[in-house]
Design an enzyme around this catalytic site. Structure first.
Site, mmCIF file in Angstrom:
data_model
loop_
_atom_site.group_PDB
_atom_site.id
_atom_site.type_symbol
_atom_site.label_atom_id
_atom_site.label_comp_id
_atom_site.label_asym_id
_atom_site.label_seq_id
_atom_site.Cartn_x
_atom_site.Cartn_y
_atom_site.Cartn_z
ATOM 1 N N HIS A 39 0.840 -1.213 0.000
ATOM 2 C CA HIS A 39 0.000 0.000 0.000
ATOM 3 C C HIS A 39 0.870 1.256 0.000
ATOM 4 O O HIS A 39 0.574 2.232 -0.683
ATOM 5 C CB HIS A 39 -0.877 0.055 1.253
ATOM 6 C CG HIS A 39 -1.864 -1.062 1.384
ATOM 7 N ND1 HIS A 39 -1.735 -2.057 2.316
ATOM 8 C CD2 HIS A 39 -3.009 -1.319 0.704
ATOM 9 C CE1 HIS A 39 -2.757 -2.887 2.223
ATOM 10 N NE2 HIS A 39 -3.548 -2.469 1.248
ATOM 11 N N SER A 187 0.214 -9.006 1.461
ATOM 12 C CA SER A 187 -1.246 -8.967 1.548
ATOM 13 C C SER A 187 -1.635 -8.901 3.016
ATOM 14 O O SER A 187 -0.962 -9.501 3.873
ATOM 15 C CB SER A 187 -1.822 -10.255 0.941
ATOM 16 O OG SER A 187 -3.154 -10.452 1.390
#
Ligand code: PAF
Length: 280
Positions: A39, A187
């Site tokens: 991210h 993840s």
């Protein structure tokens, strides 16, 4: 010395809109929080595409199936804020469910047949929920550019098609997948892996990479390559949902022409379900 501008945090749609009024070059990174380096790399890429970087954190109930992990999805708001602040994000939109869905969301975005392929076979309704919240977030933030990770490849293609067909004045940029040193795609759901599963987890990426190499080397035996990878995973304790070589443009099976391909896979390792892909 000038104080660096602080990241502003907004929960209400109106406050965010007021803060972004008249801003040019808004770049948006939507997330569900529990942020990792993948991210953060998207927010850093965002900076190259515009002056005002907006991120959102919202765990979107609409995209979780009834037996999926909505309730236990990791929520790490304080740590996420610190990471976004350090990455230089200007505005964080972090609405509550009551802020974003003040009344039941009855107008839903129904993506076409592509939503039922691959992930859609195992997560019915998932992309309806994703498309609905993302269109709503795009309407609220009104970015010129949105950055979405390539790890969720089908999501990326469906959302690109959505903004093109609905003529939204923006583009979606695909951010490269960030991987651990052993190849495992970062993840939020990796947090569910036990130490043994974590050691086994890179096998999915290794299998996809091997298929990509075989196809690059000229093999067109897609069905055999897919079957061999699936068998190899299942022999090592995975429950593989699919391994599929598809066209990048529309995720349909290759037609034999000179087209860009991608190999995608999804498999359960114990409780967690991992997805990954390699562009060819
Ligand atoms: O990729 C995600 O994290 C989510 O699907 C998204 C795009 C933030 C929509 O909830």
């Amino acid at each position: 010395m000038c104080e660096p501008l602080k990241m502003q945090i907004h929960t209400s749609i109106n406050n965010l809109r007021a803060a972004l009024q008249k801003r040019e070059g808004v770049v948006f990174v939507p997330t569900m929080g529990n942020l990792h380096d993948g991210h953060i790399s998207l927010t850093r890429q965002a900076r190259a595409h515009g002056e005002t970087v907006v991120a959102s954190i919202f765990v979107n109930r609409l995209q979780f199936g009834p037996r999926e992990d909505f309730d236990k999805y990791p929520r790490t708001f304080q740590a996420d804020c610190e990471k976004l602040r350090a990455a230089g994000v200007d505005h964080l939109f972090a609405p509550t469910e009551a802020d974003l869905y003040p009344e039941p969301q009855q107008y839903l975005v129904e993506p076409p047949e592509i939503q039922n392929l691959l992930e859609g076979q195992f997560r019915p309704g998932h992309f309806r929920g994703v498309a609905t919240v993302v269109l709503k977030l795009f309407n609220i933030v009104q970015p010129q550019v949105a950055i979405l990770g390539k790890k969720d490849y089908q999501q990326l293609i469906i959302l690109r098609n959505m903004i093109r067909q609905l003529a939204l004045p923006m583009v979606i940029v695909g951010g490269e997948t960030v991987r651990a040193a052993d190849g495992l795609a970062l993840s939020s759901r990796n947090a569910y892996l036990t130490p043994d599963e974590r050691a086994e987890a890179p096998r999915l990426h290794r299998q996809l990479t091997a298929i990509a190499a075989a196809v690059r080397g000229g093999s067109r035996e897609f069905a055999r390559l897919e079957r061999d990878a699936l068998t190899e995973l299942d022999q090592h304790g995975w429950k593989t949902d699919y391994i599929a070589v598809r066209r990048q443009a529309d995720l349909q099976a290759p037609s034999g022409g000179d087209e860009a391909l991608v190999v995608l896979g999804a498999a359960r390792l114990g409780q967690p379900r991992l997805i990954d892909n390699v562009e060819i």
